[in-house]
Design a protein around this motif. Structure first.
Motif, PDB file in Angstrom:
ATOM      1  N   ILE A 194     -62.790  18.380   7.180  1.00  0.00           N
ATOM      2  CA  ILE A 194     -62.107  19.329   6.297  1.00  0.00           C
ATOM      3  C   ILE A 194     -60.632  19.442   6.676  1.00  0.00           C
ATOM      4  N   GLU A 195     -60.377  19.546   7.980  1.00  0.00           N
ATOM      5  CA  GLU A 195     -58.982  19.634   8.426  1.00  0.00           C
ATOM      6  C   GLU A 195     -58.233  18.360   8.020  1.00  0.00           C
ATOM      7  N   ARG A 232     -52.061  18.333   1.887  1.00  0.00           N
ATOM      8  CA  ARG A 232     -50.807  19.085   1.998  1.00  0.00           C
ATOM      9  C   ARG A 232     -49.599  18.157   1.857  1.00  0.00           C
ATOM     10  N   GLU A 258     -65.923  20.326  10.232  1.00  0.00           N
ATOM     11  CA  GLU A 258     -64.608  20.969  10.405  1.00  0.00           C
ATOM     12  C   GLU A 258     -63.500  19.931  10.498  1.00  0.00           C
ATOM     13  N   THR A 259     -63.765  18.891  11.296  1.00  0.00           N
ATOM     14  CA  THR A 259     -62.770  17.842  11.507  1.00  0.00           C
ATOM     15  C   THR A 259     -62.426  17.162  10.187  1.00  0.00           C
ATOM     16  N   GLN A 270     -48.982  19.810  10.980  1.00  0.00           N
ATOM     17  CA  GLN A 270     -50.180  20.431  11.530  1.00  0.00           C
ATOM     18  C   GLN A 270     -50.233  20.137  13.015  1.00  0.00           C
ATOM     19  N   ALA A 280     -58.835  16.263   5.541  1.00  0.00           N
ATOM     20  CA  ALA A 280     -58.584  16.228   4.101  1.00  0.00           C
ATOM     21  C   ALA A 280     -57.472  17.194   3.719  1.00  0.00           C
ATOM     22  N   ARG A 281     -57.458  18.355   4.335  1.00  0.00           N
ATOM     23  CA  ARG A 281     -56.469  19.367   3.970  1.00  0.00           C
ATOM     24  C   ARG A 281     -55.060  18.994   4.433  1.00  0.00           C
ATOM     25  N   VAL A 282     -54.954  18.317   5.563  1.00  0.00           N
ATOM     26  CA  VAL A 282     -53.629  17.904   6.037  1.00  0.00           C
ATOM     27  C   VAL A 282     -53.088  16.771   5.149  1.00  0.00           C
ATOM     28  N   THR A 335     -58.538  16.734  -2.813  1.00  0.00           N
ATOM     29  CA  THR A 335     -58.660  15.730  -1.765  1.00  0.00           C
ATOM     30  C   THR A 335     -59.882  16.005  -0.897  1.00  0.00           C
ATOM     31  N   GLY A 336     -60.677  14.985  -0.656  1.00  0.00           N
ATOM     32  CA  GLY A 336     -61.850  15.149   0.206  1.00  0.00           C
ATOM     33  C   GLY A 336     -61.920  14.024   1.216  1.00  0.00           C
ATOM     34  N   GLY A 394     -52.695  20.403  16.167  1.00  0.00           N
ATOM     35  CA  GLY A 394     -54.132  20.533  16.397  1.00  0.00           C
ATOM     36  C   GLY A 394     -54.432  20.378  17.870  1.00  0.00           C
TER      37      GLY A 394
END
Lengths: 248, 257
Positions: B103-104, B111, B100-101, B226, B106-108, B81-82, B228
């Protein structure tokens, strides 16, 4: 977090593969002031995790465009050594470490009195020397001690620990096997004096009851970790005082 | 986004409204904005969706290609996921590698999709140890008015639900739908003062101190979370976030079908 394994993670007597009960955390050890160049530092071991944290600052903020005229910013770099995991980890930042760095910096922001140092940067470096699940919590716990060791004014120090689920049992402080083959992971960090949550993540599969139970366990353990953090700082300053006294 | 400043007048206005349980756009504290979805809008993608959450708009596309599996999971497909926050979407977004924003974000989203088992990756094996289907989800913010997390989750989920494995293109048998098992829905709240509000817009997000995203599956179980932001939430706030995630998740599943 595959949730499938032939390995028995919790046996019939309710004991885990490292002999712990469900509500027991791994042995934890913290030492403050372990590096000479950094303004503050700490070494932490929890189970097989070995973590170093160092703090530089408050110092001039680089890159300059990140400066905040009203307060200091906290910049955090969480990094895993190439040899810290069983397969060699490719050196340098990846998406995981960037996310972890961001949430750790945000958590610390709540307790550091950043408004005292406008335009400055407080740089926190976390190096994972050996990883065995729970490194973000170990890193944040060590970083809090390193910040205090650097003499940076703080409202409180932050302890962190994870709870989770494996073999359908809610467990405190998952080890690597439980993390890899378990069903859920919930890292938590709090401000102990107010019980506010400053870091919380979750992945896996949990019902409301299981999640609430996990949070209860993590809260209790955070307060225990907090005691170990305070002890480490006290020890640091007692030994400093002894050094000074013997010099006189 | 940190260099964006909300004027004191606007901040006070929002806070004053919140005291009466009201918001700038007339919503209550627990109301989400209107959701509009257009699925299958990109023919070159194997699955796609353009989703509007109020004025926030995100497009997600899925590409599915054969590739080599990971050594430790030789017969399981790969999910990646990107997310990109492109300058078109807001004056505060810059071009270049993902922030960073991003990346966070995409990762959330990743998940929620991964941990809910939304995609049955065990059905994505072509030849064990040699070849599996690799599923790439890429999300682009087009218009940003707060709450990228929920908008991105919706876009990714809608795109995946509509995705087809292009087996014929690669001579791997008949085309078939991507095996989807459930619909993970994320619900994000932010804390402003002592209030917890759902689905924040840009102004609300800017003056908020903390953010909490909770992703549930079809059974109302929790699959991803998450926290934040630089502020904190209390245990009571968390409890409210969990209740709302279950309740609103149900409503949204009905909307997107």
């Amino acid at each position: 977090m595959s949730g499938h394994t032939d390995m028995v993670l919790v046996n019939d007597e309710g004991l885990r593969i490292d002999g712990r009960t469900a509500e027991e955390k791994r042995p934890i050890k913290i030492e403050a002031g372990v590096l000479s160049n950094a303004d503050g530092s700490a070494y932490l071991e929890i189970g097989k995790n070995k973590v170093l944290a160092a703090v530089y600052g408050p110092r001039e903020c680089h890159p300059r465009h990140l400066q905040d005229p009203t307060k200091a910013i906290i910049q955090c770099k969480y990094n895993m050594e190439a040899f810290s995991v069983s397969d060699r980890k490719r050196p340098g930042p990846d998406r995981r470490s960037i996310e972890i760095s961001k949430i750790i910096a945000e958590a610390l922001e709540k307790v550091v009195l950043t408004e005292l140092f406008p335009r400055a940067s407080i740089d926190v470096y976390i190096e994972i020397l050996q990883a065995n699940a729970g490194t973000r919590c170990a890193g944040l716990t060590a970083a809090s001690v390193a910040l205090a060791d650097a003499g940076i004014p703080m409202r409180d120090i932050i302890p962190a620990i994870a709870a989770g689920k494996a073999d359908d049992h809610v467990l405190l402080d998952l080890n690597k096997e439980e993390d890899n083959f378990g069903q859920a992971d919930v890292p938590l960090a709090i401000v102990p004096s107010t019980d506010e949550i400053v870091l919380l993540q979750m992945d896996g599969n949990m019902t409301r009851e299981e999640f609430d139970h996990a949070i209860d366990l993590a809260y209790k353990a955070c307060h225990e970790v907090y005691d170990v953090q305070k002890e480490a700082l006290k020890k640091r300053y007692t030994s400093m005082k002894e050094e000074v006294d013997s010099d006189e | 986004m940190s260099d964006f400043i909300i004027s004191e007048i606007k901040r006070d206005h929002i806070l004053k409204l919140l005291c009466e349980g009201k918001r700038e756009d007339g919503r209550g504290t627990a109301d989400i904005r209107k959701i509009e979805t257009i699925v299958g809008c990109i023919e070159s993608a194997d699955g796609s969706a353009r989703v509007k959450l109020g004025k926030t708009e995100i497009i997600a596309g899925v590409k599915i290609v054969p590739g080599t599996p990971f050594g430790d999971s030789p017969d399981v497909g790969v999910l990646t996921t990107g997310a990109e926050l492109i300058p078109m979407a807001h004056a505060s977004f810059e071009s270049g590698p993902p922030s960073e924003t991003a990346i966070e974000l995409a990762r959330v989203v990743d998940r929620g999709i991964r941990e809910s088992g939304m995609i049955d990756v065990s059905q994505l094996c072509i030849e064990s140890g040699k070849e599996v289907w690799m599923c790439f989800i890429d999300m682009y913010a087009l218009d940003y008015d707060g709450n990228l997390f929920d908008a991105a989750n919706l876009a990714a989920v809608c795109a995946l639900k509509n995705a087809i494995i292009p087996a014929e293109q690669y001579g791997k048998g008949k085309n078939r739908p991507l095996p989807v098992t459930c619909t993970p829905i994320s619900i994000t709240s932010v804390k402003i003062g002592n209030d917890l509000i759902l689905d924040p817009n840009f102004d609300e997000e800017m003056i908020s101190s903390a953010r909490m995203t909770v992703t549930t599956d079809d059974n109302g179980n929790f699959r991803a979370m998450q926290k934040g932001g630089k502020g904190s939430i209390t245990r009571d706030d968390l409890s409210l976030c969990l209740d709302r995630a279950v309740e609103k998740g149900k409503e949204i599943r009905k909307i997107i079908g």
